[in-house]
Design an enzyme around this catalytic site. Structure first.
Site, PDB file in Angstrom:
ATOM      1  N   LEU A  88      -2.848  11.463  15.690  1.00  0.00           N
ATOM      2  CA  LEU A  88      -4.072  11.361  14.883  1.00  0.00           C
ATOM      3  C   LEU A  88      -5.057  10.397  15.538  1.00  0.00           C
ATOM      4  CD1 LEU A  88      -2.476  11.247  11.317  1.00  0.00           C
ATOM      5  CD2 LEU A  88      -3.885  13.089  12.241  1.00  0.00           C
ATOM      6  N   LYS A 130       7.363  10.136  12.892  1.00  0.00           N
ATOM      7  CA  LYS A 130       6.349   9.346  12.186  1.00  0.00           C
ATOM      8  C   LYS A 130       5.455   8.586  13.164  1.00  0.00           C
ATOM      9  CE  LYS A 130       3.930   6.937   9.498  1.00  0.00           C
ATOM     10  NZ  LYS A 130       2.806   7.475   8.758  1.00  0.00           N
ATOM     11  N   PHE A 145     -11.682  -0.671   6.234  1.00  0.00           N
ATOM     12  CA  PHE A 145     -11.506   0.112   7.465  1.00  0.00           C
ATOM     13  C   PHE A 145     -11.852   1.587   7.278  1.00  0.00           C
ATOM     14  CE2 PHE A 145      -7.610   2.736   7.429  1.00  0.00           C
ATOM     15  CZ  PHE A 145      -7.011   2.319   6.240  1.00  0.00           C
ATOM     16  N   LYS A 146     -11.980   2.013   6.012  1.00  0.00           N
ATOM     17  CA  LYS A 146     -12.468   3.363   5.697  1.00  0.00           C
ATOM     18  C   LYS A 146     -12.890   3.337   4.236  1.00  0.00           C
ATOM     19  CE  LYS A 146      -9.333   6.631   4.879  1.00  0.00           C
ATOM     20  NZ  LYS A 146      -8.105   7.456   4.834  1.00  0.00           N
ATOM     21  N   TYR A 175       0.825  -1.220   0.000  1.00  0.00           N
ATOM     22  CA  TYR A 175       0.000   0.000   0.000  1.00  0.00           C
ATOM     23  C   TYR A 175       0.857   1.266   0.000  1.00  0.00           C
ATOM     24  CZ  TYR A 175      -4.309  -2.575   0.473  1.00  0.00           C
ATOM     25  OH  TYR A 175      -5.370  -3.403   0.219  1.00  0.00           O
ATOM     26  N   ALA A 209       3.294  11.034  15.075  1.00  0.00           N
ATOM     27  CA  ALA A 209       2.245  11.690  14.269  1.00  0.00           C
ATOM     28  C   ALA A 209       1.025  10.777  14.216  1.00  0.00           C
ATOM     29  CB  ALA A 209       2.763  11.981  12.856  1.00  0.00           C
ATOM     30  N   CYS A 240      -2.096   0.596  10.683  1.00  0.00           N
ATOM     31  CA  CYS A 240      -1.021   1.316  11.373  1.00  0.00           C
ATOM     32  C   CYS A 240      -1.336   1.942  12.726  1.00  0.00           C
ATOM     33  CB  CYS A 240      -0.453   2.369  10.438  1.00  0.00           C
ATOM     34  SG  CYS A 240       0.351   1.610   9.019  1.00  0.00           S
TER      35      CYS A 240
HETATM   36  P1  NAD Z   1       2.068  -4.137   2.845  1.00  0.00           P
HETATM   37  O1  NAD Z   1       1.944  -5.357   3.684  1.00  0.00           O
HETATM   38  O2  NAD Z   1       0.924  -3.702   1.999  1.00  0.00           O
HETATM   39  O3  NAD Z   1       3.326  -4.298   1.853  1.00  0.00           O
HETATM   40  C1  NAD Z   1       4.569  -4.766   2.255  1.00  0.00           C
HETATM   41  C2  NAD Z   1       5.125  -5.644   1.140  1.00  0.00           C
HETATM   42  O4  NAD Z   1       6.476  -5.974   1.440  1.00  0.00           O
HETATM   43  C3  NAD Z   1       4.404  -6.980   0.964  1.00  0.00           C
HETATM   44  O5  NAD Z   1       3.871  -7.066  -0.351  1.00  0.00           O
HETATM   45  C4  NAD Z   1       5.493  -8.043   1.224  1.00  0.00           C
HETATM   46  O6  NAD Z   1       5.371  -9.183   0.388  1.00  0.00           O
HETATM   47  C5  NAD Z   1       6.750  -7.268   0.908  1.00  0.00           C
HETATM   48  N1  NAD Z   1       7.953  -7.822   1.539  1.00  0.00           N
HETATM   49  C6  NAD Z   1       8.149  -8.143   2.845  1.00  0.00           C
HETATM   50  N2  NAD Z   1       9.406  -8.584   3.022  1.00  0.00           N
HETATM   51  C7  NAD Z   1      10.021  -8.544   1.826  1.00  0.00           C
HETATM   52  C8  NAD Z   1      11.332  -8.855   1.384  1.00  0.00           C
HETATM   53  N3  NAD Z   1      12.267  -9.296   2.232  1.00  0.00           N
HETATM   54  N4  NAD Z   1      11.607  -8.709   0.082  1.00  0.00           N
HETATM   55  C9  NAD Z   1      10.692  -8.260  -0.791  1.00  0.00           C
HETATM   56  N5  NAD Z   1       9.428  -7.934  -0.432  1.00  0.00           N
HETATM   57  C10 NAD Z   1       9.104  -8.064   0.869  1.00  0.00           C
HETATM   58  O7  NAD Z   1       2.504  -2.977   3.830  1.00  0.00           O
HETATM   59  P2  NAD Z   1       2.222  -1.395   3.658  1.00  0.00           P
HETATM   60  O8  NAD Z   1       0.839  -1.079   4.086  1.00  0.00           O
HETATM   61  O9  NAD Z   1       2.689  -0.969   2.329  1.00  0.00           O
HETATM   62  O10 NAD Z   1       3.187  -0.820   4.798  1.00  0.00           O
HETATM   63  C11 NAD Z   1       4.585  -0.844   4.645  1.00  0.00           C
HETATM   64  C12 NAD Z   1       5.195   0.040   5.714  1.00  0.00           C
HETATM   65  O11 NAD Z   1       4.753   1.397   5.528  1.00  0.00           O
HETATM   66  C13 NAD Z   1       4.822  -0.321   7.147  1.00  0.00           C
HETATM   67  O12 NAD Z   1       5.930  -0.081   7.974  1.00  0.00           O
HETATM   68  C14 NAD Z   1       3.722   0.653   7.491  1.00  0.00           C
HETATM   69  O13 NAD Z   1       3.653   0.923   8.866  1.00  0.00           O
HETATM   70  C15 NAD Z   1       4.147   1.889   6.724  1.00  0.00           C
HETATM   71  N6  NAD Z   1       3.057   2.795   6.328  1.00  0.00           N
HETATM   72  C16 NAD Z   1       1.890   2.302   5.842  1.00  0.00           C
HETATM   73  C17 NAD Z   1       0.892   3.172   5.414  1.00  0.00           C
HETATM   74  C18 NAD Z   1      -0.412   2.657   4.865  1.00  0.00           C
HETATM   75  O14 NAD Z   1      -1.305   3.459   4.638  1.00  0.00           O
HETATM   76  N7  NAD Z   1      -0.572   1.368   4.606  1.00  0.00           N
HETATM   77  C19 NAD Z   1       1.109   4.553   5.449  1.00  0.00           C
HETATM   78  C20 NAD Z   1       2.323   5.029   5.930  1.00  0.00           C
HETATM   79  C21 NAD Z   1       3.300   4.139   6.364  1.00  0.00           C
HETATM   80  C1  UGA Z   2      -3.176   6.957   8.799  1.00  0.00           C
HETATM   81  C2  UGA Z   2      -2.666   8.401   8.818  1.00  0.00           C
HETATM   82  O1  UGA Z   2      -3.761   9.281   8.554  1.00  0.00           O
HETATM   83  C3  UGA Z   2      -1.576   8.601   7.767  1.00  0.00           C
HETATM   84  O2  UGA Z   2      -1.043   9.912   7.867  1.00  0.00           O
HETATM   85  C4  UGA Z   2      -0.457   7.572   7.988  1.00  0.00           C
HETATM   86  O3  UGA Z   2       0.535   7.689   6.983  1.00  0.00           O
HETATM   87  C5  UGA Z   2      -1.045   6.175   7.957  1.00  0.00           C
HETATM   88  O4  UGA Z   2      -2.089   6.067   8.969  1.00  0.00           O
HETATM   89  C6  UGA Z   2      -0.059   5.106   8.283  1.00  0.00           C
HETATM   90  O5  UGA Z   2       0.988   5.348   8.833  1.00  0.00           O
HETATM   91  O6  UGA Z   2      -0.427   3.967   7.971  1.00  0.00           O
HETATM   92  P1  UGA Z   2      -4.892   5.574   7.309  1.00  0.00           P
HETATM   93  O7  UGA Z   2      -4.835   4.599   8.441  1.00  0.00           O
HETATM   94  O8  UGA Z   2      -4.674   5.079   5.938  1.00  0.00           O
HETATM   95  O9  UGA Z   2      -3.799   6.735   7.538  1.00  0.00           O
HETATM   96  O10 UGA Z   2      -6.305   6.317   7.310  1.00  0.00           O
HETATM   97  P2  UGA Z   2      -6.937   7.462   8.250  1.00  0.00           P
HETATM   98  O11 UGA Z   2      -7.659   8.401   7.390  1.00  0.00           O
HETATM   99  O12 UGA Z   2      -5.955   8.016   9.191  1.00  0.00           O
HETATM  100  O13 UGA Z   2      -8.030   6.634   9.070  1.00  0.00           O
HETATM  101  C7  UGA Z   2      -7.663   5.684  10.055  1.00  0.00           C
HETATM  102  C8  UGA Z   2      -8.918   5.199  10.776  1.00  0.00           C
HETATM  103  O14 UGA Z   2      -9.453   6.239  11.592  1.00  0.00           O
HETATM  104  C9  UGA Z   2     -10.045   4.777   9.823  1.00  0.00           C
HETATM  105  O15 UGA Z   2     -10.689   3.634  10.320  1.00  0.00           O
HETATM  106  C10 UGA Z   2     -10.986   5.974   9.848  1.00  0.00           C
HETATM  107  O16 UGA Z   2     -12.307   5.643   9.554  1.00  0.00           O
HETATM  108  C11 UGA Z   2     -10.828   6.430  11.295  1.00  0.00           C
HETATM  109  N1  UGA Z   2     -11.155   7.865  11.485  1.00  0.00           N
HETATM  110  C12 UGA Z   2     -10.384   8.824  10.910  1.00  0.00           C
HETATM  111  C13 UGA Z   2     -12.229   8.205  12.276  1.00  0.00           C
HETATM  112  O17 UGA Z   2     -12.927   7.327  12.815  1.00  0.00           O
HETATM  113  N2  UGA Z   2     -12.531   9.531  12.457  1.00  0.00           N
HETATM  114  C14 UGA Z   2     -11.788  10.519  11.891  1.00  0.00           C
HETATM  115  O18 UGA Z   2     -12.112  11.708  12.103  1.00  0.00           O
HETATM  116  C15 UGA Z   2     -10.692  10.151  11.085  1.00  0.00           C
END
Ligand code: NAD
Ligand code: UGA
Length: 471
Positions: free
Chosen positions: A228, A221, A339-340, A13, A224, A277
């Site tokens: 939220l 990070k 989840f949203k 993602y 933050a 997260c």
């Molecule tokens: P994800 O599970 O969607 O993707 C991670 C990918 O990494 C998987 O496809 C997995 O197969 C791959 N992977 C794992 N180990 C590997 C390896 N050794 N070699 C190659 N591929 C490998 O995870 P994500 O949601 O993209 O999150 C990744 C990181 O970013 C996490 O630390 C998360 O906390 C952070 N993050 C996520 C979001 C979000 O909205 N999902 C936002 C900000 C930060």
């Molecule tokens: C969140 C942060 O907003 C991002 O900045 C961050 O990068 C990310 O986590 C991450 O590190 O993974 P995300 O989880 O994708 O992003 O979505 P949000 O919009 O933050 O919503 C999180 C949850 O809170 C959802 O279930 C949403 O429905 C809920 N939410 C959010 C509420 O119930 N009320 C609100 O006012 C806002």
């Protein structure tokens, strides 16, 4: 230093959308996104853009523009590492499910594997960028592995956490509030920071790029996200109080949020936050605080998660209570499972826990979500290990049509705030429901007056009102 080739390990993602935008905005840089998950890479390469592994508004257009021009998706991790001057680590960092810190600390095994693989393959100097969300001081461990396993090349480690939210990822990437880059304050460290700044300045104004040392960046990070999530738990903590006193949570949120020191965002009451997260990162923060003996700080942040669990539990129990104390053999329609809205991601969705409680009460849960498959819903529920897969299957029903899904239900629970739910033909839905018909709006998105004017719908939501029942 001008980067010509980037490798990103992890096509999830974060890795997928982030690298797509970097490639779109830097056509002269080759961007290779690699993953060990072949099915995921195949989906990223699918000719049919509606089959990309991630649903995000605007993502398909960006991929269409850059893919096979300067954006490539591959399972050949070694070749991509070898070719790149800059390597992003964007792998998953879930909560540990074993050993020390089980249930709280971040599981860093995938990050460490990446560091070891980078070290093993590299024949030229590399800038390694932490894109995953990591506990403060992780860069020290990465540096330690790199420096001690490959002395022939020089590695610089940067922290560049991602702040995108799912559902708005492309918009967040194209117009970010800020880009954060942490690195060593040495000459080599500052050069590496500059190389990454140059990539972002292709579209982000320079004054929105914050550069710090490694530890400030890593910690910012995690905290933050904690801030939220804390806002969501704070507003949710007030819903119960509103329901008991006759105050309206939306009026209260508006009054609170119009104070410019507080601001209006993230004050939307809900059945609890989900996503991969918030919970993971707060628990990690709690673990770090506890490890440092900062028990009051740990307890303070843990309460955000405790409040969230309470909110989704009470939503489920209120459904049981309102339906005359039993939901056994009753059909409960779920609108939404993600989840949203605007994402197909279901990780830690409140839906999973609410469905689990209702199924434990022997209710049939009939789910419709515009972007989530039955396979995913089943896997989410089975992941809780509450009962056998066969038993879960017996109580879980899914249709691709919302009206089919809601047919014959005793109650409907709005779980996700998908816009389309608002414009459904609620008269038609009501006519096909069991009576008395209940609607539990966990997102406060439906028109209460309109619903209550239809037959005898008992409309329940998170704000107090005179005619309906309150949670
Ligand atoms: P994800 O599970 O969607 O993707 C991670 C990918 O990494 C998987 O496809 C997995 O197969 C791959 N992977 C794992 N180990 C590997 C390896 N050794 N070699 C190659 N591929 C490998 O995870 P994500 O949601 O993209 O999150 C990744 C990181 O970013 C996490 O630390 C998360 O906390 C952070 N993050 C996520 C979001 C979000 O909205 N999902 C936002 C900000 C930060
Ligand atoms: C969140 C942060 O907003 C991002 O900045 C961050 O990068 C990310 O986590 C991450 O590190 O993974 P995300 O989880 O994708 O992003 O979505 P949000 O919009 O933050 O919503 C999180 C949850 O809170 C959802 O279930 C949403 O429905 C809920 N939410 C959010 C509420 O119930 N009320 C609100 O006012 C806002």
């Amino acid at each position: 230093m001008n980067i010509r080739t980037i490798c990103c390990i992890g096509a999830g993602y974060v890795g997928g959308p982030t690298m797509s935008v970097i490639a779109q905005k830097n056509p002269s840089i080759k961007v290779i996104v690699v993953d060990v998950n072949k099915a995921r890479i195949d989906a990223w390469n699918n000719e049919n853009l509606s089959k990309l592994p991630i649903f995000e508004p605007g993502l398909a257009e960006v991929v269409k523009e850059a893919r096979n021009r300067n954006l490539f998706f591959s399972t050949d991790v070694d070749s991509a590492i070898d070719e790149a001057e800059m390597i992003f680590i964007s792998v998953n960092t879930p909560t540990k499910t074993y050993g020390a810190g089980k249930g709280m600390a971040a599981d860093l095994q995938y990050v460490e594997l990446c560091a070891r693989q980078i070290s093993k393959v590299s024949k030229s100097d590399k800038i390694v960028v932490e894109k995953s969300t990591l506990p403060v001081k992780t860069a020290e461990a990465i540096k330690d592995i790199l420096a001690n396993t490959n002395t022939a090349v020089n590695f610089e480690v940067l922290s560049n956490p991602e702040f995108l939210a799912e559902g708005t990822a492309i918009q967040d990437l194209i117009d970010p509030d800020r880009v954060l880059i942490g690195g060593d304050q040495t000459e080599a460290g500052l050069n590496a920071i500059e190389a990454l700044v140059n990539i972002y300045t292709a579209w982000v104004p320079e004054d929105q790029i914050i550069t710090t040392n490694l530890w400030s960046s890593e910690l910012s990070k995690l905290t933050a996200n904690a801030f939220l999530a804390q806002r969501v738990s704070s507003i949710n903590a007030l819903t119960e109080l509103c329901e008991s006193t006759g105050a309206n949570i939306e009026d209260v949120a508006q009054a609170i949020g119009s104070d410019s020191r507080i601001g209006p965002k993230f004050l939307k009451a809900s059945l609890g936050f989900g996503g991969s997260c918030f919970q993971k990162d707060i628990l990690n923060l709690v673990y770090i605080c506890k490890s440092l003996g900062l028990n009051q700080a740990a307890d303070y942040w843990e309460q955000v998660v405790i409040m969230n669990n309470h909110q989704r539990n009470r939503f489920a129990h209120q459904i049981v209570k309102s339906l005359h104390g039993t939901v056994a053999a009753k059909k409960i329609g779920f609108l939404g499972w993600a989840f949203k809205k605007d994402t197909n991601d279901t990780r830690e969705s409140a839906a999973i826990y609410i469905a689990d409680i209702l199924i434990e009460e022997r209710a049939y849960v009939q789910v419709f979500d515009p972007k989530v498959t039955l396979l995913q819903i089943r896997s989410d529920l089975n992941g809780l290990n509450t009962r056998s897969e066969t038993e879960n299957d017996k109580f879980l029903v899914n249709h691709s049509d919302p009206y089919e899904t809601l047919n014959g239900t005793h109650a409907i629970a709005v779980i996700t705030e998908w816009d389309e739910f608002k414009s459904y033909d609620w008269q038609k839905i009501y006519e096909r429901m069991q009576k008395p018909a209940f609607v539990f709006d966990g997102r406060n998105i439906l028109d209460q007056k309109k619903l209550e004017s239809i037959g005898s719908v008992s409309y329940t939501h998170l704000r107090a009102h005179e005619t309906g029942r309150n949670l």
